[in-house]
Motif scaffolding. Structure first.
Motif, short mmCIF file in Angstrom:
data_model
loop_
_atom_site.label_atom_id
_atom_site.label_comp_id
_atom_site.label_asym_id
_atom_site.label_seq_id
_atom_site.Cartn_x
_atom_site.Cartn_y
_atom_site.Cartn_z
N PRO A 26 0.81 -1.20 -0.09
CA PRO A 26 0.53 0.03 0.21
C PRO A 26 0.50 1.58 -0.46
CG PRO A 26 -0.95 -1.90 1.56
CD PRO A 26 0.48 -2.38 0.84
N ARG A 27 2.21 0.87 0.65
CA ARG A 27 2.93 2.45 0.33
C ARG A 27 3.49 2.83 -1.02
NH1 ARG A 27 2.56 5.43 4.75
NH2 ARG A 27 3.98 6.57 3.46
N ILE A 28 3.73 1.26 -1.94
CA ILE A 28 4.25 1.92 -2.86
C ILE A 28 2.97 2.28 -3.81
CG2 ILE A 28 4.64 0.95 -5.25
CD1 ILE A 28 5.76 -1.83 -3.60
N PHE A 29 1.33 1.72 -3.94
CA PHE A 29 0.50 2.74 -4.42
C PHE A 29 -0.14 4.02 -3.47
CE2 PHE A 29 -0.95 -1.75 -5.69
CZ PHE A 29 -1.54 -1.82 -4.51
N SER A 118 -3.73 8.76 -2.59
CA SER A 118 -3.14 8.09 -1.97
C SER A 118 -3.75 8.22 -1.05
CB SER A 118 -2.02 9.43 -1.65
OG SER A 118 -1.99 10.61 -2.03
N LYS A 119 -4.89 9.13 -0.10
CA LYS A 119 -4.88 9.56 0.70
C LYS A 119 -5.64 8.00 2.03
CE LYS A 119 -7.64 12.23 4.64
NZ LYS A 119 -8.98 12.75 5.10
N ILE A 124 -6.35 2.52 4.32
CA ILE A 124 -6.33 0.85 4.66
C ILE A 124 -4.49 -0.11 4.91
CG2 ILE A 124 -8.07 0.92 3.10
CD1 ILE A 124 -6.31 -0.49 1.05
N ASN A 125 -3.70 1.26 4.54
CA ASN A 125 -2.53 0.07 5.64
C ASN A 125 -2.65 -0.15 6.98
OD1 ASN A 125 1.07 1.62 4.34
ND2 ASN A 125 0.14 -0.14 4.61
N GLU A 126 -3.20 0.74 7.29
CA GLU A 126 -3.16 0.71 8.80
C GLU A 126 -4.25 -0.75 9.30
OE1 GLU A 126 -1.53 3.58 9.15
OE2 GLU A 126 -1.60 2.68 11.08
N ILE A 127 -5.05 -1.43 8.34
CA ILE A 127 -5.79 -2.64 8.74
C ILE A 127 -4.69 -3.72 8.60
CG2 ILE A 127 -7.21 -4.03 7.64
CD1 ILE A 127 -8.31 -1.70 5.69
#
Ligand code: HEM
Length: 144
Positions: A26-29, A118-119, A124-127
């Motif tokens: 997700p960071r790359i996204f 990007s937000k 969703i990176n926290e899931i």
């Protein structure tokens, strides 16, 4: 050779590799969606996403499941009557659905059809982080 400890060792190696991908993709996204206009950068991100998802994350997820189920088989299926194991398996199923969703995002980016901001990817990176905390505390402390 203690096969139970061998299974658990391979299980942990696979789980660590899977979690690395679930936290990094997700960071790359995030950066990809912020640089979508730059074709050169976008093509580099597409390669990174495809290789991370298909060559690392998906094999690691499959091995996590295979050796997790082998551990359950060794311990006996009565372990499913324990609430900590039920909470763990529910959390792992959610992680697996999340993995498949990230896969659909890899395909959207590859086809230049990403609609998420990007937000959105930062949120969703926290899931997986939250699920990781729940799973590790459940399986180590077995509190319930
Ligand atoms: C994919 C499906 C999974 C299954 C079926 C599964 C099943 C199991 C089982 C039966 C054990 C042995 C428990 C014990 O010895 O007390 C175990 C150990 C462990 N699992 Fe999983 N697991 C899965 C995924 C995961 C994931 C995604 C994580 C972390 C994010 C994880 C973290 C651990 C840890 C840290 C241990 C070692 C616990 C200890 O030695 O005390 N597992 N797993």
């Amino acid at each position: 050779m203690n096969t139970y400890l061998l299974f658990k060792s391979i299980h942990l190696i696979a789980v660590i590799s899977w979690m690395v991908g679930l936290l990094y993709l997700p960071r790359i996204f995030v950066y990809h969606s912020e640089n979508i206009e730059n074709e050169n950068s976008s093509n580099i991100f597409k390669t990174m996403e495809r290789k991370l998802f298909y060559y690392i994350m998906t094999p690691a997820m499959i091995l996590s499941w295979i050796f997790g189920l082998l551990l359950i088989h060794t311990l006996g299926f009565s372990i499913f009557s324990e609430l900590w194991m039920q909470i763990k398996v529910i959390s792992v199923v959610i992680l697996t659905i999340y993995h498949l969703y990230l896969g659909s995002c890899v395909i959207s980016f590859a086809n230049n059809q990403n609609n998420n901001s990007s937000k959105f990817y930062r949120i969703i990176n926290e899931i997986p982080t939250l699920l990781l905390i729940i799973i590790v505390f459940m399986v180590v402390f077995k509190p319930l």
